[in-house]
Design a protein around this motif. Structure first.
Motif, short mmCIF file in Angstrom:
data_model
loop_
_atom_site.label_atom_id
_atom_site.label_comp_id
_atom_site.label_asym_id
_atom_site.label_seq_id
_atom_site.Cartn_x
_atom_site.Cartn_y
_atom_site.Cartn_z
N ILE A 108 0.82 -1.21 0.00
CA ILE A 108 0.00 0.00 0.00
C ILE A 108 0.85 1.27 0.00
CG2 ILE A 108 -1.70 1.31 1.32
CD1 ILE A 108 -2.82 -1.34 2.30
N VAL A 109 1.90 1.29 0.81
CA VAL A 109 2.74 2.50 0.94
C VAL A 109 4.21 2.11 0.80
CG1 VAL A 109 1.22 4.07 2.20
CG2 VAL A 109 2.36 2.26 3.44
N HIS A 110 4.58 1.80 -0.40
CA HIS A 110 5.92 1.24 -0.63
C HIS A 110 7.02 2.21 -0.24
CE1 HIS A 110 9.08 -1.23 -2.36
NE2 HIS A 110 9.54 -0.14 -2.95
N ASN A 111 6.86 3.51 -0.52
CA ASN A 111 7.93 4.47 -0.19
C ASN A 111 8.19 4.54 1.30
OD1 ASN A 111 8.33 5.05 -2.86
ND2 ASN A 111 7.34 7.06 -2.82
N ALA A 112 7.11 4.56 2.09
CA ALA A 112 7.27 4.59 3.55
C ALA A 112 7.91 3.29 4.04
CB ALA A 112 5.93 4.82 4.23
N TYR A 113 7.44 2.16 3.49
CA TYR A 113 8.03 0.86 3.83
C TYR A 113 9.54 0.87 3.55
CZ TYR A 113 9.60 -3.93 2.99
OH TYR A 113 10.33 -5.09 2.99
N ASP A 114 9.90 1.33 2.36
CA ASP A 114 11.31 1.34 1.96
C ASP A 114 12.15 2.23 2.86
OD1 ASP A 114 13.48 0.76 -0.06
OD2 ASP A 114 13.33 2.94 -0.31
N ASP A 115 11.59 3.37 3.27
CA ASP A 115 12.33 4.30 4.12
C ASP A 115 12.55 3.70 5.51
OD1 ASP A 115 13.66 6.60 4.81
OD2 ASP A 115 11.90 7.89 4.82
N ILE A 116 11.51 3.08 6.07
CA ILE A 116 11.64 2.45 7.39
C ILE A 116 12.67 1.32 7.35
CG2 ILE A 116 10.43 1.08 9.15
CD1 ILE A 116 7.87 2.65 8.33
N ARG A 117 12.58 0.49 6.32
CA ARG A 117 13.52 -0.64 6.18
C ARG A 117 14.96 -0.15 6.02
NH1 ARG A 117 16.31 -2.45 2.42
NH2 ARG A 117 15.28 -1.08 0.92
N ALA A 118 15.14 0.83 5.14
CA ALA A 118 16.49 1.34 4.89
C ALA A 118 17.07 2.03 6.13
CB ALA A 118 16.45 2.31 3.71
N THR A 119 16.22 2.74 6.87
CA THR A 119 16.69 3.40 8.10
C THR A 119 17.15 2.37 9.11
OG1 THR A 119 15.18 5.26 7.74
CG2 THR A 119 16.02 4.93 9.98
N ALA A 120 16.36 1.32 9.32
CA ALA A 120 16.73 0.28 10.28
C ALA A 120 18.01 -0.43 9.86
CB ALA A 120 15.58 -0.72 10.43
N ASP A 121 18.14 -0.71 8.57
CA ASP A 121 19.36 -1.37 8.08
C ASP A 121 20.57 -0.49 8.33
OD1 ASP A 121 17.97 -3.59 7.24
OD2 ASP A 121 17.91 -3.00 5.13
N LEU A 122 20.43 0.81 8.09
CA LEU A 122 21.54 1.74 8.30
C LEU A 122 21.96 1.77 9.76
CD1 LEU A 122 23.29 4.01 6.96
CD2 LEU A 122 21.52 5.60 7.72
N VAL A 123 20.98 1.86 10.66
CA VAL A 123 21.28 1.89 12.10
C VAL A 123 21.96 0.60 12.53
CG1 VAL A 123 20.25 1.92 14.40
CG2 VAL A 123 19.44 3.52 12.65
N SER A 124 21.43 -0.54 12.08
CA SER A 124 21.95 -1.83 12.54
C SER A 124 23.35 -2.12 12.03
CB SER A 124 21.00 -2.96 12.13
OG SER A 124 20.98 -3.13 10.72
N LYS A 125 23.74 -1.47 10.96
CA LYS A 125 25.08 -1.68 10.40
C LYS A 125 26.08 -0.63 10.88
CE LYS A 125 23.28 -3.97 6.27
NZ LYS A 125 22.98 -3.83 4.83
N SER A 126 25.61 0.30 11.70
CA SER A 126 26.51 1.33 12.22
C SER A 126 27.39 0.77 13.32
CB SER A 126 25.70 2.52 12.75
OG SER A 126 25.12 2.21 14.01
N ARG A 127 28.38 1.55 13.70
CA ARG A 127 29.30 1.14 14.77
C ARG A 127 28.85 1.66 16.13
NH1 ARG A 127 34.56 3.47 11.85
NH2 ARG A 127 32.99 5.03 11.33
#
Length: 216
Positions: free
Chosen positions: A132-151
């Motif tokens: 339904i809201v692919h852009n919001a989904y993509d932003d949430i997923r990408a944000t979490a991936d970025l945080v989880s891969k940080s130091r």
């Protein structure tokens, strides 16, 4: 202890501010419009800017001991590509520059923690949200991936549907497919859990899912 707060002007953010002040923390709060924080005049430091302004983000974080980010897509029809991920990316970069390690970020079941097992209700919701809201989904997923891969010493707090309500202290935290988690969470309980993580270590570099106890 001083906290830098991003996403502090919405309904959830106000609960976070009140909870942090109740627990005795100092706060610097990032906002586009200082008028949105007029209820806290004299109680918090206000930094005005937007997520494209690195210097304003740096001014908010400088002198803080930790960062709480309640940032999320503010429109399910957002046209920009990954605005939250870009903003959180700048926050992470500034934190690394200033040698501040503790980051607590609000997320959802879109991010899968390695401790999760299969959970049909949460994954069905994720699939529907993605359609339904692919852009919001993509932003949430990408944000979490970025945080989880940080130091950083990060915690991703994954939430279900939010409802207005105070902190009751009656919530469940755990992992999808392993913990009995409901589908509702009061904003007060979320705020209390986020602030409690500032000095807790049990969920460092992990993504607990939380919900109100007994919610369906």
């Amino acid at each position: 202890m001083k906290i830098a707060l991003f996403g502090g002007t919405g309904p959830t953010g106000r609960h976070i501010i009140e909870e942090a002040l109740r627990q005795g923390y100092e706060l610097s709060v990032f906002t586009r419009d200082a008028g949105n924080l007029s209820a806290f005049d004299g109680k918090v430091e206000v930094v005005v800017g937007d997520l494209n302004n690195r210097e304003a983000i740096r001014a908010c974080i400088a002198g803080a001991d930790a960062v709480i980010s309640a940032l999320g897509p503010n429109s399910l029809k957002a046209r920009d590509k990954r605005p939250i991920m870009r903003g959180v990316g700048t926050i992470i970069s500034v934190m690394e520059e200033l040698k501040i390690r503790r980051l607590i970020q609000v997320s959802t079941a879109i991010y899968r923690d390695p401790k999760d097992a299969f959970d049909l209700p949460s994954q069905a919701f994720v699939m529907l949200f993605r359609l339904i809201v692919h852009n919001a989904y993509d932003d949430i997923r990408a944000t979490a991936d970025l945080v989880s891969k940080s130091r950083l010493d990060w915690t991703l707090v994954r939430i279900p549907n939010l409802r207005d309500g105070p902190a009751t202290g009656q919530l469940v935290a755990g992992w999808y497919g392993k913990t009995k988690l409901g589908t509702k969470l009061s904003r007060g309980n979320l705020a209390q859990f986020l602030v409690d993580q500032l000095e807790a270590t049990v969920y460092v570099r992990a993504a607990p899912a939380i919900a109100d106890e007994g919610s369906l």
